[in-house]
Design a protein around this motif. Structure first.
Motif, PDB file in Angstrom:
ATOM      1  N   ARG A  66       0.832  -1.209   0.000  1.00 47.67           N
ATOM      2  CA  ARG A  66       0.000   0.000   0.000  1.00 47.67           C
ATOM      3  C   ARG A  66       0.862   1.253   0.000  1.00 47.67           C
ATOM      4  O   ARG A  66       0.507   2.264  -0.627  1.00 47.67           O
ATOM      5  CB  ARG A  66      -0.927  -0.022   1.221  1.00 47.67           C
ATOM      6  CG  ARG A  66      -1.969  -1.127   1.220  1.00 47.67           C
ATOM      7  CD  ARG A  66      -3.034  -0.879   0.154  1.00 47.67           C
ATOM      8  NE  ARG A  66      -3.777   0.346   0.403  1.00 47.67           N
ATOM      9  CZ  ARG A  66      -4.840   0.414   1.204  1.00 47.67           C
ATOM     10  NH1 ARG A  66      -5.280  -0.678   1.815  1.00 47.67           N
ATOM     11  NH2 ARG A  66      -5.474   1.545   1.385  1.00 47.67           N
ATOM     12  N   SER A  67       1.984   1.208   0.708  1.00 45.74           N
ATOM     13  CA  SER A  67       2.860   2.383   0.809  1.00 45.74           C
ATOM     14  C   SER A  67       3.392   2.790  -0.551  1.00 45.74           C
ATOM     15  O   SER A  67       3.483   3.989  -0.866  1.00 45.74           O
ATOM     16  CB  SER A  67       4.033   2.092   1.750  1.00 45.74           C
ATOM     17  OG  SER A  67       3.585   1.839   3.060  1.00 45.74           O
ATOM     18  N   GLN A  68       3.764   1.819  -1.370  1.00 44.37           N
ATOM     19  CA  GLN A  68       4.311   2.132  -2.685  1.00 44.37           C
ATOM     20  C   GLN A  68       3.286   2.875  -3.542  1.00 44.37           C
ATOM     21  O   GLN A  68       3.630   3.818  -4.258  1.00 44.37           O
ATOM     22  CB  GLN A  68       4.775   0.844  -3.376  1.00 44.37           C
ATOM     23  CG  GLN A  68       6.022   0.250  -2.733  1.00 44.37           C
ATOM     24  CD  GLN A  68       6.377  -1.123  -3.256  1.00 44.37           C
ATOM     25  OE1 GLN A  68       5.521  -1.851  -3.771  1.00 44.37           O
ATOM     26  NE2 GLN A  68       7.636  -1.500  -3.137  1.00 44.37           N
ATOM     27  N   LYS A  69       2.031   2.479  -3.455  1.00 46.45           N
ATOM     28  CA  LYS A  69       0.996   3.178  -4.220  1.00 46.45           C
ATOM     29  C   LYS A  69       0.753   4.574  -3.663  1.00 46.45           C
ATOM     30  O   LYS A  69       0.627   5.543  -4.419  1.00 46.45           O
ATOM     31  CB  LYS A  69      -0.307   2.382  -4.205  1.00 46.45           C
ATOM     32  CG  LYS A  69      -1.404   3.005  -5.067  1.00 46.45           C
ATOM     33  CD  LYS A  69      -2.660   2.187  -5.053  1.00 46.45           C
ATOM     34  CE  LYS A  69      -3.674   2.724  -6.072  1.00 46.45           C
ATOM     35  NZ  LYS A  69      -3.941   4.161  -5.900  1.00 46.45           N
ATOM     36  N   ILE A  70       0.723   4.695  -2.329  1.00 51.77           N
ATOM     37  CA  ILE A  70       0.479   6.000  -1.709  1.00 51.77           C
ATOM     38  C   ILE A  70       1.603   6.972  -2.061  1.00 51.77           C
ATOM     39  O   ILE A  70       1.367   8.130  -2.433  1.00 51.77           O
ATOM     40  CB  ILE A  70       0.339   5.859  -0.183  1.00 51.77           C
ATOM     41  CG1 ILE A  70      -0.951   5.102   0.163  1.00 51.77           C
ATOM     42  CG2 ILE A  70       0.368   7.223   0.497  1.00 51.77           C
ATOM     43  CD1 ILE A  70      -1.048   4.680   1.612  1.00 51.77           C
ATOM     44  N   ALA A  76       3.227  11.922  -7.782  1.00 53.26           N
ATOM     45  CA  ALA A  76       2.538  12.387  -8.982  1.00 53.26           C
ATOM     46  C   ALA A  76       1.820  13.703  -8.722  1.00 53.26           C
ATOM     47  O   ALA A  76       1.841  14.616  -9.553  1.00 53.26           O
ATOM     48  CB  ALA A  76       1.552  11.324  -9.465  1.00 53.26           C
ATOM     49  N   LEU A  77       1.185  13.806  -7.559  1.00 51.04           N
ATOM     50  CA  LEU A  77       0.472  15.037  -7.208  1.00 51.04           C
ATOM     51  C   LEU A  77       1.449  16.192  -7.056  1.00 51.04           C
ATOM     52  O   LEU A  77       1.196  17.304  -7.542  1.00 51.04           O
ATOM     53  CB  LEU A  77      -0.319  14.822  -5.915  1.00 51.04           C
ATOM     54  CG  LEU A  77      -1.106  16.019  -5.394  1.00 51.04           C
ATOM     55  CD1 LEU A  77      -2.135  16.473  -6.431  1.00 51.04           C
ATOM     56  CD2 LEU A  77      -1.787  15.676  -4.071  1.00 51.04           C
ATOM     57  N   ARG A 153       1.785  -6.341 -15.291  1.00 49.25           N
ATOM     58  CA  ARG A 153       0.861  -5.242 -15.603  1.00 49.25           C
ATOM     59  C   ARG A 153       1.623  -3.916 -15.677  1.00 49.25           C
ATOM     60  O   ARG A 153       1.691  -3.159 -14.719  1.00 49.25           O
ATOM     61  CB  ARG A 153      -0.244  -5.178 -14.539  1.00 49.25           C
ATOM     62  CG  ARG A 153      -1.377  -4.221 -14.885  1.00 49.25           C
ATOM     63  CD  ARG A 153      -2.486  -4.297 -13.844  1.00 49.25           C
ATOM     64  NE  ARG A 153      -3.528  -3.331 -14.119  1.00 49.25           N
ATOM     65  CZ  ARG A 153      -3.511  -2.082 -13.663  1.00 49.25           C
ATOM     66  NH1 ARG A 153      -2.519  -1.680 -12.894  1.00 49.25           N
ATOM     67  NH2 ARG A 153      -4.507  -1.246 -13.951  1.00 49.25           N
ATOM     68  N   VAL A 154       2.224  -3.651 -16.834  1.00 48.61           N
ATOM     69  CA  VAL A 154       2.930  -2.390 -17.045  1.00 48.61           C
ATOM     70  C   VAL A 154       2.433  -1.747 -18.334  1.00 48.61           C
ATOM     71  O   VAL A 154       1.922  -2.423 -19.232  1.00 48.61           O
ATOM     72  CB  VAL A 154       4.463  -2.588 -17.132  1.00 48.61           C
ATOM     73  CG1 VAL A 154       5.028  -3.066 -15.798  1.00 48.61           C
ATOM     74  CG2 VAL A 154       4.845  -3.555 -18.250  1.00 48.61           C
ATOM     75  N   PHE A 155       2.593  -0.434 -18.411  1.00 47.33           N
ATOM     76  CA  PHE A 155       2.276   0.302 -19.630  1.00 47.33           C
ATOM     77  C   PHE A 155       3.431   0.100 -20.612  1.00 47.33           C
ATOM     78  O   PHE A 155       4.598   0.172 -20.226  1.00 47.33           O
ATOM     79  CB  PHE A 155       2.090   1.785 -19.309  1.00 47.33           C
ATOM     80  CG  PHE A 155       1.597   2.594 -20.465  1.00 47.33           C
ATOM     81  CD1 PHE A 155       0.241   2.696 -20.724  1.00 47.33           C
ATOM     82  CD2 PHE A 155       2.487   3.237 -21.304  1.00 47.33           C
ATOM     83  CE1 PHE A 155      -0.227   3.438 -21.791  1.00 47.33           C
ATOM     84  CE2 PHE A 155       2.029   3.980 -22.379  1.00 47.33           C
ATOM     85  CZ  PHE A 155       0.666   4.076 -22.619  1.00 47.33           C
ATOM     86  N   ARG A 273       1.568   1.037 -14.504  1.00 47.81           N
ATOM     87  CA  ARG A 273       0.221   1.503 -14.869  1.00 47.81           C
ATOM     88  C   ARG A 273      -0.382   2.239 -13.682  1.00 47.81           C
ATOM     89  O   ARG A 273      -0.885   1.617 -12.750  1.00 47.81           O
ATOM     90  CB  ARG A 273      -0.653   0.323 -15.257  1.00 47.81           C
ATOM     91  CG  ARG A 273      -0.447  -0.164 -16.664  1.00 47.81           C
ATOM     92  CD  ARG A 273      -1.531  -1.118 -17.081  1.00 47.81           C
ATOM     93  NE  ARG A 273      -1.303  -1.612 -18.423  1.00 47.81           N
ATOM     94  CZ  ARG A 273      -1.674  -0.995 -19.530  1.00 47.81           C
ATOM     95  NH1 ARG A 273      -2.321   0.167 -19.437  1.00 47.81           N
ATOM     96  NH2 ARG A 273      -1.424  -1.494 -20.720  1.00 47.81           N
ATOM     97  N   ARG A 274      -0.304   3.554 -13.703  1.00 50.91           N
ATOM     98  CA  ARG A 274      -0.886   4.361 -12.634  1.00 50.91           C
ATOM     99  C   ARG A 274      -1.673   5.491 -13.263  1.00 50.91           C
ATOM    100  O   ARG A 274      -1.274   6.044 -14.281  1.00 50.91           O
ATOM    101  CB  ARG A 274       0.207   4.929 -11.712  1.00 50.91           C
ATOM    102  CG  ARG A 274       0.980   3.861 -10.940  1.00 50.91           C
ATOM    103  CD  ARG A 274       1.795   4.487  -9.832  1.00 50.91           C
ATOM    104  NE  ARG A 274       2.517   3.461  -9.075  1.00 50.91           N
ATOM    105  CZ  ARG A 274       3.778   3.138  -9.271  1.00 50.91           C
ATOM    106  NH1 ARG A 274       4.482   3.759 -10.203  1.00 50.91           N
ATOM    107  NH2 ARG A 274       4.359   2.198  -8.547  1.00 50.91           N
ATOM    108  N   GLU A 275      -2.784   5.823 -12.646  1.00 48.38           N
ATOM    109  CA  GLU A 275      -3.598   6.940 -13.113  1.00 48.38           C
ATOM    110  C   GLU A 275      -3.821   7.903 -11.964  1.00 48.38           C
ATOM    111  O   GLU A 275      -4.356   7.514 -10.931  1.00 48.38           O
ATOM    112  CB  GLU A 275      -4.936   6.446 -13.656  1.00 48.38           C
ATOM    113  CG  GLU A 275      -4.820   5.642 -14.953  1.00 48.38           C
ATOM    114  CD  GLU A 275      -4.311   6.469 -16.115  1.00 48.38           C
ATOM    115  OE1 GLU A 275      -4.409   7.732 -16.043  1.00 48.38           O
ATOM    116  OE2 GLU A 275      -3.808   5.881 -17.077  1.00 48.38           O
TER     117      GLU A 275
END
Length: 296
Positions: A66-70, A76-77, A153-155, A273-275
Motif C-alpha cells: 500500500r505504501s508504494q501506491k500512496i 505524482a500530485l 501489468r505495465v504500460f 500503470r498508474r492513473e
C-alpha cells in the motif's frame, strides 16, 4: 506520514537500517525512530528486529504494497502541482537494458529538447532489475524487451525491432560471409553477455533451436567490454544489429546477419500503470509514442 512511508520503503529495499538511512539522507536513529512511530500509528509490527534487519512481518509486507501506491500517487500530485506553477521540471530515472543503451539518446535527446528543465538519469539495468525497481519506485520507467518474457501489468510503448548480427574483426573466420547461421556462429570463439541478461537468454534460445550451444570464454554484463574483446581479433560476439552498426560502419568490425532464423524481438518503453501518471512520465510516454518510428 508520507516521509515515514518513504523511509519504510527504503528499508524494505535496502534491507539494512544504515543503508536505508543513507539513501533517505537521514541518520540511522532518525530512520529507526520513524519506523517505530509508523508502527505505533498503524498499531502493528512492521519489521522483525534483532541485532540487524531481519525482514518484514506479514503485516509489514501488506503495508509495503500500500505504501508504494500512496507514495507514487503523492509524488505524482507534487509533480503535477509543480508543473502547474513552473512548467514541466523534475527528475526522471530511466533503467535501460545494456543492449539498448546505444539507442537511448534517440528518446532522451528530443525529450529533453522539449522539456529542458527535466533532468534525466540513465541507468544500465537487467530486464529483471528494471521491473523490480519500477515496482519499488527506484525507477520511473525502463527500456527493455516487450515480447520475450512476462512483464506483468505495465504500460508499454514499442520502440524498435531488434535483429542480431555476428560481430567479428576483419579477416577473421566468417567475416567475408553474406550471412551465417546460429549453429555456425556457435562454433566460433565467442564472448557474450552474462546469463542474467535477457539478451543472453534470447541468444541461448535461438542457438538451442538450431541444435547448438554456445560456450563463451569471455562473459560480461557490459556491451562495451564485449566490443573491446572482439576488436582484438581473438573473439567474435552476437549482438543487436543497431549496436553492431555503430562499429561496422567505421570498418573496424564486420557485422554479418544471422539467419535460420533471422530472429526479431521488440524493445520498448515500460512504466507502471498508474492513473494519473506524473507529468514528467506522461511527457516521456508521449515522446516515445511520437518518436518510435524515428528509431534507426
Amino acid at each position: 506520514m508520507i516521509d515515514k512511508l518513504e523511509m519504510f520503503i527504503a528499508l524494505a529495499r535496502e534491507r539494512h537500517f544504515g543503508r536505508a538511512a543513507e539513501s533517505c539522507g537521514v541518520t540511522q536513529p532518525s530512520l529507526s525512530s520513524a519506523i517505530r512511530q509508523l508502527e505505533d500509528q498503524l498499531g502493528v509490527q512492521l519489521v522483525f528486529r534483532g541485532s540487524r534487519f531481519q525482514g518484514l512481518t506479514p503485516e509489514g509486507q501488506r503495508v509495503l504494497d500500500r505504501s508504494q501506491k500512496i507514495v507514487a500517487d503523492t509524488r505524482a500530485l507534487r509533480d503535477e502541482m509543480r508543473s502547474v506553477r513552473a512548467g514541466l521540471s523534475g527528475n526522471l530515472r530511466l533503467g535501460v537494458i545494456p543492449t539498448a543503451l546505444p539507442m537511448v539518446a534517440e528518446l532522451t535527446a528530443p525529450f529533453t529538447a522539449r522539456h529542458p528543465n527535466v533532468k534525466v538519469t540513465v541507468l544500465s539495468r537487467t530486464s529483471a532489475e528494471i521491473l523490480a525497481q519500477i515496482e519499488s519506485l527506484e525507477l520511473d520507467a525502463g527500456i527493455t524487451y516487450l515480447d520475450n518474457e512476462p512483464l506483468g501489468r505495465v504500460f508499454q510503448v514499442p520502440l524498435y525491432p531488434e535483429f542480431y548480427r555476428y560481430l567479428c574483426a576483419p579477416g577473421t573466420a566468417l567475416a567475408d560471409r553474406a550471412h551465417v547461421t546460429w549453429a555456425e556462429a556457435a562454433e566460433q570463439p565467442l564472448c557474450l553477455l552474462t546469463a542474467d541478461m535477457q539478451n543472453r537468454r534470447i541468444m541461448n534460445q535461438h542457438l538451442g533451436e538450431a541444435g547448438a550451444q554456445a560456450a563463451p570464454q569471455i562473459e560480461s554484463n557490459s556491451s562495451i567490454a564485449l566490443i573491446s574483446h572482439v576488436m582484438t581479433g581473438h573473439w567474435a560476439s552476437i549482438v543487436p544489429m543497431r549496436l553492431a552498426r555503430l562499429f561496422a560502419e567505421t570498418g573496424r568490425l564486420v557485422a554479418v546477419p544471422i539467419v535460420d532464423p533471422e530472429a526479431e524481438h521488440v524493445v520498448g518503453l515500460i512504466a507502471a500503470r498508474r492513473e494519473p501518471q506524473t507529468p514528467v512520465l506522461a511527457a516521456l510516454i508521449e515522446q516515445a509514442q511520437r518518436g518510435a518510428r524515428n528509431f534507426t
